[in-house]
Design a protein around this motif. Structure first.
Motif, short mmCIF file in Angstrom:
data_model
loop_
_atom_site.label_atom_id
_atom_site.label_comp_id
_atom_site.label_asym_id
_atom_site.label_seq_id
_atom_site.Cartn_x
_atom_site.Cartn_y
_atom_site.Cartn_z
N SER A 177 -36.33 32.39 -11.54
CA SER A 177 -36.93 33.29 -12.52
C SER A 177 -38.22 32.64 -12.98
N THR A 178 -39.33 33.32 -12.76
CA THR A 178 -40.64 32.69 -13.00
C THR A 178 -41.60 33.64 -13.69
N ASN A 179 -42.60 33.04 -14.38
CA ASN A 179 -43.64 33.88 -14.98
C ASN A 179 -44.76 34.18 -13.98
N GLY A 180 -44.72 33.56 -12.81
CA GLY A 180 -45.69 33.86 -11.76
C GLY A 180 -47.07 33.25 -11.97
N VAL A 181 -47.19 32.38 -12.97
CA VAL A 181 -48.51 31.77 -13.19
C VAL A 181 -48.56 30.46 -12.41
N PHE A 182 -48.91 30.57 -11.17
CA PHE A 182 -49.13 29.40 -10.32
C PHE A 182 -50.22 29.73 -9.31
N GLU A 183 -50.76 28.68 -8.67
CA GLU A 183 -51.88 28.87 -7.76
C GLU A 183 -51.44 29.65 -6.53
N ALA A 184 -52.43 30.31 -5.90
CA ALA A 184 -52.15 31.10 -4.70
C ALA A 184 -51.51 30.22 -3.62
#
Lengths: 465, 93
Positions: A177-184
């Motif tokens: 479960s993630t907020n999706g704020v990571f590098e491409a």
């Protein structure tokens, strides 16, 4: 005259008003029917053992027999050995964004991350346990905080898990479960190594950024949209999780359509905001439960047309396990950075404040793992001990919702907004499943009819408990 | 002890991850190579440019090895992949 068969002691038979008709169901047996008032009267008589005229009784007797099936539930569970739904890893409680409604305490959380050796010990114990107990699915879920700000922990567990699975002939399944704020660049690792990614995404830019800012200056929409795009093209199953407030409840249909077209997710999960001090201070409120039920239903229809699954967790499974959808009560083992093993991923302070004890074990510094069998058993019974739920037809799928925020010990017997929306959504899903889509639509367009169904004190056909 | 060379994966090499390990694909040479999950962990950490010291520590934890053994395992993997052209030295290294 035909004598009716009295209702079986374990049978769970309910009747709900749907305008002039009644939805009768036994959710555990998977039986439901839409009948009129006269048929309901006959059914009640049949189920209480009253003799009925032959002319009336044939079809009613047939329906009664179908409905009159006992539920399994606790007896089976009490006897069962430990069977964790999954192993949860909380790499850290800290987070890299500043959601205005976060009730995970991430803002004030310690930046402590789990020791890598502890993470390995958890995976080792779990693999050993699965092998000893003859199970072959190694299911590991990551929660936070934001798991991907403690990447060393995530990567260690994933790689260790894969090595153990290959060595012991287990099938690994990783979910995050993630907020999706990571590098491409990092999205490739996530997409390659995770089987399922639950990505928090609250819809269009304006609302997403209102709900989920990076900090006081900017939102997280661009980063999350990019991650969703990249993950949509990866082998991982993408599930978008949308938090619903008054700010986006009227747009669920449009959000669902956009999500489906743009990202082709495996599922979209809509959940309403759980009020807390932080969300209150930010001026965010949960939607009106009647409006949410209608909006969710419309979004669900849009998603059905796209062939994509919609999820409202409390109405998902009628599987005869009254532990509901929550991991508590399903033997779940979630390891915190400090080595505690709990069945809940919320902060310890939150469930303690609600009068609950959800720790079930510990991993010590030397890597040894203890699981308290009594605590596991106590939590299995927790969902059954919900006075508010005892006469509600949703108790099998909802299980009282979150034990901490919806039905903590001593909570009121009155239905809450969460109950109201769950009852309406569950009823409309049952109607849909019977091909009575029109009845569901008409119900959800009629506030008075919705209230009659949602606020009915007891749904039981027989004697209320 | 020799200073380890900086290595990278050339553009014509790609890979697929599955639960049994990792499959390397060479689009120029029309060849493939299967890596076990242990070797796959090294490949993953290397291709994502995780720092050398951290790689050794993480591999020691992942494979339950002493640090020296983990360093030797990493070194063996890298040497073999370099020799077979699955990795190439970084420019300027």
């Amino acid at each position: 005259m035909r004598t009716g068969a009295p209702m079986g002691s374990g049978a769970e038979v309910f009747a709900l008003p749907v305008r002039q008709a009644f939805l009768v169901c036994n959710p555990v047996a998977g039986v439901s029917a839409l009948i009129n008032g006269a048929a309901l009267k006959s059914l009640r008589q049949q189920l209480s053992g009253v003799a009925l005229p032959e002319s009336v009784s044939a079809s009613v007797a047939e329906l009664a027999a179908l409905l009159n099936q006992a539920a399994p539930c606790s007896q089976r569970q009490d006897q069962a050995p430990l069977h964790p739904q999954f192993l949860g890893i909380l790499p850290t409680r800290a987070c890299n964004i500043a959601c205005r409604y976060c009730d995970f305490g991430a803002g004030a959380a310690s930046h402590r991350t789990m020791d890598l050796r502890m993470a390995r010990a958890a995976a080792d114990w779990y693999a050993g346990f699965l092998q000893r107990s003859g199970q072959d699915l190694m299911e590991i879920h990551f929660f936070g905080g934001e798991p991907f700000i403690a990447r060393d922990v995530v990567e260690t567990v994933v790689h260790r898990g894969r090595v153990l699975a290959a060595r012991n002939n287990l099938t690994p399944h990783f979910e995050v479960s993630t907020n999706g704020v990571f590098e491409a660049d990092y999205a490739r690792f996530v997409g390659d190594y995770f089987d399922a990614v639950i990505l928090s995404f609250d819809g269009f830019r304006e609302v997403h950024d209102l709900h989920r800012p990076m900090d006081s200056r900017r939102g997280s929409f661009e980063e999350v949209r990019q991650s969703a795009m990249l993950l949509a093209g990866s082998p991982a199953e993408l599930c978008l999780r949308c938090c619903v407030t008054t700010a986006n409840v009227d747009a669920l249909e449009e959000i669902a359509d956009w999500f489906c077209r743009e990202f082709r997710p495996a599922a979209v999960n809509f959940e309403t905001l759980s009020m807390n001090a932080k969300s209150q201070a930010a001026g965010l409120s949960p939607p009106d439960p009647y409006v949410f039920a209608r909006s969710y239903y419309q979004a669900r229809k849009v998603m059905q047309r796209h062939g994509i699954r919609s999820v409202y967790a409390a109405a998902q499974s009628m599987d005869g396990n009254c532990a509901g959808f929550c991991p508590v009560g399903r033997d779940t083992l979630i390891v915190s950075p400090d080595g505690r093993i709990s069945s809940c991923y919320l902060p310890q302070a939150a469930w303690r404040q609600a009068g609950l004890a959800l720790d079930v074990g510990r991993i010590s510094a030397d890597g040894s793992v203890t699981v308290d069998a009594d605590a596991i058993l106590r939590l299995r019974r927790l969902a059954e001990d919900k006075p508010r739920c005892i006469n509600c037809f949703c108790r099998w799928s909802c299980g009282g919702g979150c034990h901490v925020s919806h039905t903590p010990p001593g909570s009121s017997l009155q239905y809450q907004d969460y109950c109201i929306q769950t009852r309406l959504i569950s009823a409309s899903m049952l109607l849909d499943a019977m091909g009575e889509e029109q009845a569901a639509r008409v119900l959800l367009a009629d506030r008075q009819a919705m209230e009659a169904l949602a606020l009915q004190r007891s749904d039981r056909i027989g004697v209320s408990r | 002890m020799k200073k380890p060379k900086a290595l990278r994966c050339p553009e014509h090499i790609s890979w697929i991850v599955d639960c049994g390990g990792l499959l390397l694909l060479d689009f120029t040479g029309n060849r493939t190579k299967i890596l076990s999950c242990s070797e796959g962990a090294v490949w993953d950490l290397l291709t994502r440019n995780r720092p050398e010291k951290l790689r050794i520590f993480m591999i020691s934890v992942i494979l339950g090895m002493e640090m020296d053994d983990a360093a030797a395992f990493l070194s063996d993997c890298l040497e073999s992949w370099l020799r077979d052209g699955w990795l190439i030295p970084c420019e300027g290294a």
